[in-house]
Motif scaffolding. Sequence first.
Motif, PDB file in Angstrom:
ATOM      1  N   LEU A   1       0.842  -1.203   0.000  1.00  0.00           N
ATOM      2  CA  LEU A   1       0.000   0.000   0.000  1.00  0.00           C
ATOM      3  C   LEU A   1       0.879   1.256   0.000  1.00  0.00           C
ATOM      4  O   LEU A   1       0.632   2.199  -0.757  1.00  0.00           O
ATOM      5  CB  LEU A   1      -0.931   0.014   1.220  1.00  0.00           C
ATOM      6  N   ALA A   2       1.911   1.256   0.844  1.00  0.00           N
ATOM      7  CA  ALA A   2       2.828   2.400   0.906  1.00  0.00           C
ATOM      8  C   ALA A   2       3.558   2.580  -0.418  1.00  0.00           C
ATOM      9  O   ALA A   2       3.688   3.717  -0.908  1.00  0.00           O
ATOM     10  CB  ALA A   2       3.828   2.212   2.050  1.00  0.00           C
ATOM     11  N   ASP A   3       4.017   1.498  -1.016  1.00  0.00           N
ATOM     12  CA  ASP A   3       4.696   1.594  -2.317  1.00  0.00           C
ATOM     13  C   ASP A   3       3.746   2.123  -3.386  1.00  0.00           C
ATOM     14  O   ASP A   3       4.151   2.882  -4.271  1.00  0.00           O
ATOM     15  CB  ASP A   3       5.259   0.240  -2.733  1.00  0.00           C
ATOM     16  N   THR A   4       2.482   1.743  -3.291  1.00  0.00           N
ATOM     17  CA  THR A   4       1.485   2.223  -4.248  1.00  0.00           C
ATOM     18  C   THR A   4       1.348   3.736  -4.165  1.00  0.00           C
ATOM     19  O   THR A   4       1.409   4.431  -5.188  1.00  0.00           O
ATOM     20  CB  THR A   4       0.117   1.552  -4.001  1.00  0.00           C
ATOM     21  N   VAL A   5       1.170   4.262  -2.950  1.00  0.00           N
ATOM     22  CA  VAL A   5       0.994   5.718  -2.829  1.00  0.00           C
ATOM     23  C   VAL A   5       2.263   6.456  -3.251  1.00  0.00           C
ATOM     24  O   VAL A   5       2.178   7.517  -3.875  1.00  0.00           O
ATOM     25  CB  VAL A   5       0.522   6.172  -1.426  1.00  0.00           C
ATOM     26  N   LEU A   6       3.413   5.898  -2.933  1.00  0.00           N
ATOM     27  CA  LEU A   6       4.656   6.556  -3.324  1.00  0.00           C
ATOM     28  C   LEU A   6       4.862   6.526  -4.836  1.00  0.00           C
ATOM     29  O   LEU A   6       5.349   7.503  -5.415  1.00  0.00           O
ATOM     30  CB  LEU A   6       5.846   5.938  -2.592  1.00  0.00           C
ATOM     31  N   ASP A   7       4.478   5.440  -5.488  1.00  0.00           N
ATOM     32  CA  ASP A   7       4.592   5.381  -6.952  1.00  0.00           C
ATOM     33  C   ASP A   7       3.637   6.368  -7.617  1.00  0.00           C
ATOM     34  O   ASP A   7       4.005   7.044  -8.573  1.00  0.00           O
ATOM     35  CB  ASP A   7       4.350   3.968  -7.470  1.00  0.00           C
TER      36      ASP A   7
ATOM     37  N   GLN B   1       5.012   9.571  -9.814  1.00  0.00           N
ATOM     38  CA  GLN B   1       4.585   9.770 -11.193  1.00  0.00           C
ATOM     39  C   GLN B   1       3.807  11.074 -11.374  1.00  0.00           C
ATOM     40  O   GLN B   1       3.962  11.768 -12.369  1.00  0.00           O
ATOM     41  CB  GLN B   1       3.783   8.574 -11.684  1.00  0.00           C
ATOM     42  N   VAL B   2       2.982  11.415 -10.397  1.00  0.00           N
ATOM     43  CA  VAL B   2       2.225  12.675 -10.475  1.00  0.00           C
ATOM     44  C   VAL B   2       3.180  13.866 -10.429  1.00  0.00           C
ATOM     45  O   VAL B   2       3.041  14.809 -11.213  1.00  0.00           O
ATOM     46  CB  VAL B   2       1.178  12.764  -9.349  1.00  0.00           C
ATOM     47  N   THR B   3       4.176  13.824  -9.539  1.00  0.00           N
ATOM     48  CA  THR B   3       5.091  14.964  -9.438  1.00  0.00           C
ATOM     49  C   THR B   3       5.959  15.106 -10.683  1.00  0.00           C
ATOM     50  O   THR B   3       6.396  16.211 -10.997  1.00  0.00           O
ATOM     51  CB  THR B   3       5.984  14.874  -8.180  1.00  0.00           C
TER      52      THR B   3
ATOM     53  N   PHE C   1      -5.427  14.308  -6.130  1.00  0.00           N
ATOM     54  CA  PHE C   1      -4.603  14.790  -7.231  1.00  0.00           C
ATOM     55  C   PHE C   1      -5.441  15.243  -8.440  1.00  0.00           C
ATOM     56  O   PHE C   1      -5.281  16.357  -8.921  1.00  0.00           O
ATOM     57  CB  PHE C   1      -3.610  13.714  -7.682  1.00  0.00           C
ATOM     58  N   ARG C   2      -6.308  14.393  -8.928  1.00  0.00           N
ATOM     59  CA  ARG C   2      -7.047  14.669 -10.172  1.00  0.00           C
ATOM     60  C   ARG C   2      -7.891  15.927 -10.063  1.00  0.00           C
ATOM     61  O   ARG C   2      -8.002  16.701 -11.014  1.00  0.00           O
ATOM     62  CB  ARG C   2      -7.923  13.479 -10.518  1.00  0.00           C
ATOM     63  N   ASP C   3      -8.519  16.126  -8.906  1.00  0.00           N
ATOM     64  CA  ASP C   3      -9.389  17.284  -8.742  1.00  0.00           C
ATOM     65  C   ASP C   3      -8.636  18.613  -8.830  1.00  0.00           C
ATOM     66  O   ASP C   3      -9.250  19.655  -9.042  1.00  0.00           O
ATOM     67  CB  ASP C   3     -10.151  17.213  -7.411  1.00  0.00           C
ATOM     68  N   ARG C   4      -7.332  18.589  -8.685  1.00  0.00           N
ATOM     69  CA  ARG C   4      -6.525  19.812  -8.781  1.00  0.00           C
ATOM     70  C   ARG C   4      -6.040  20.095 -10.199  1.00  0.00           C
ATOM     71  O   ARG C   4      -5.531  21.180 -10.474  1.00  0.00           O
ATOM     72  CB  ARG C   4      -5.290  19.714  -7.882  1.00  0.00           C
TER      73      ARG C   4
ATOM     74  N   LEU D   1      -2.184   7.181 -15.606  1.00  0.00           N
ATOM     75  CA  LEU D   1      -1.114   6.984 -14.631  1.00  0.00           C
ATOM     76  C   LEU D   1      -1.614   6.164 -13.441  1.00  0.00           C
ATOM     77  O   LEU D   1      -0.988   5.193 -13.021  1.00  0.00           O
ATOM     78  CB  LEU D   1      -0.641   8.370 -14.192  1.00  0.00           C
ATOM     79  N   LEU D   2      -2.771   6.550 -12.902  1.00  0.00           N
ATOM     80  CA  LEU D   2      -3.340   5.860 -11.741  1.00  0.00           C
ATOM     81  C   LEU D   2      -3.660   4.409 -12.075  1.00  0.00           C
ATOM     82  O   LEU D   2      -3.321   3.496 -11.313  1.00  0.00           O
ATOM     83  CB  LEU D   2      -4.602   6.589 -11.265  1.00  0.00           C
ATOM     84  N   SER D   3      -4.276   4.184 -13.230  1.00  0.00           N
ATOM     85  CA  SER D   3      -4.595   2.817 -13.643  1.00  0.00           C
ATOM     86  C   SER D   3      -3.342   1.962 -13.771  1.00  0.00           C
ATOM     87  O   SER D   3      -3.321   0.816 -13.330  1.00  0.00           O
ATOM     88  CB  SER D   3      -5.344   2.822 -14.976  1.00  0.00           C
TER      89      SER D   3
END
Length: 135
Positions: A41-47, A51-53, A100-103, A116-118
């Motif tokens: 789960l932590a690796d998922t949020v960090l990935d 990618q978003v940044t 993220f997406r809403d911004r 990216l999320l998918s």
Amino acid sequence: IARLAYMPYVSREEMAEVYAAMFGEFAASTNYASDSQRRLLADTVLDVYDQVTHAFSADDHRHYKFTPRTITEWIQALHRYDLQAVDLVEALSYEAARTFRDRLVGADAASRFDSLLSNVFRSHWRVDGLGPSGA
């Protein structure tokens, strides 16, 4: 004379440990309670964050400034869920879109984020993100 102090962000490994611990409180009564699942789960949020940044820069739009605090807010948003009724990974994906997406500005940016999320969720959990509407 001005004094400046600079504090870099902690390493990815340290961030993964912190976020895995944060997931402990959510995951205790779910299918994601093991250390390996919390780490995933932590690796998922960090990935997703990495990618978003890289894909969306504050140079493009000022409010695209994403920091580790953004990840913490994303994870804390899971407090709103009854994880006995909602799958934690689904909630995590939905909150990623809200965080993220809403911004993001424009349909093109939203589409890039959805892709990216998918890709991240597919690589870690073998499930897609929540689709083009983010819902």
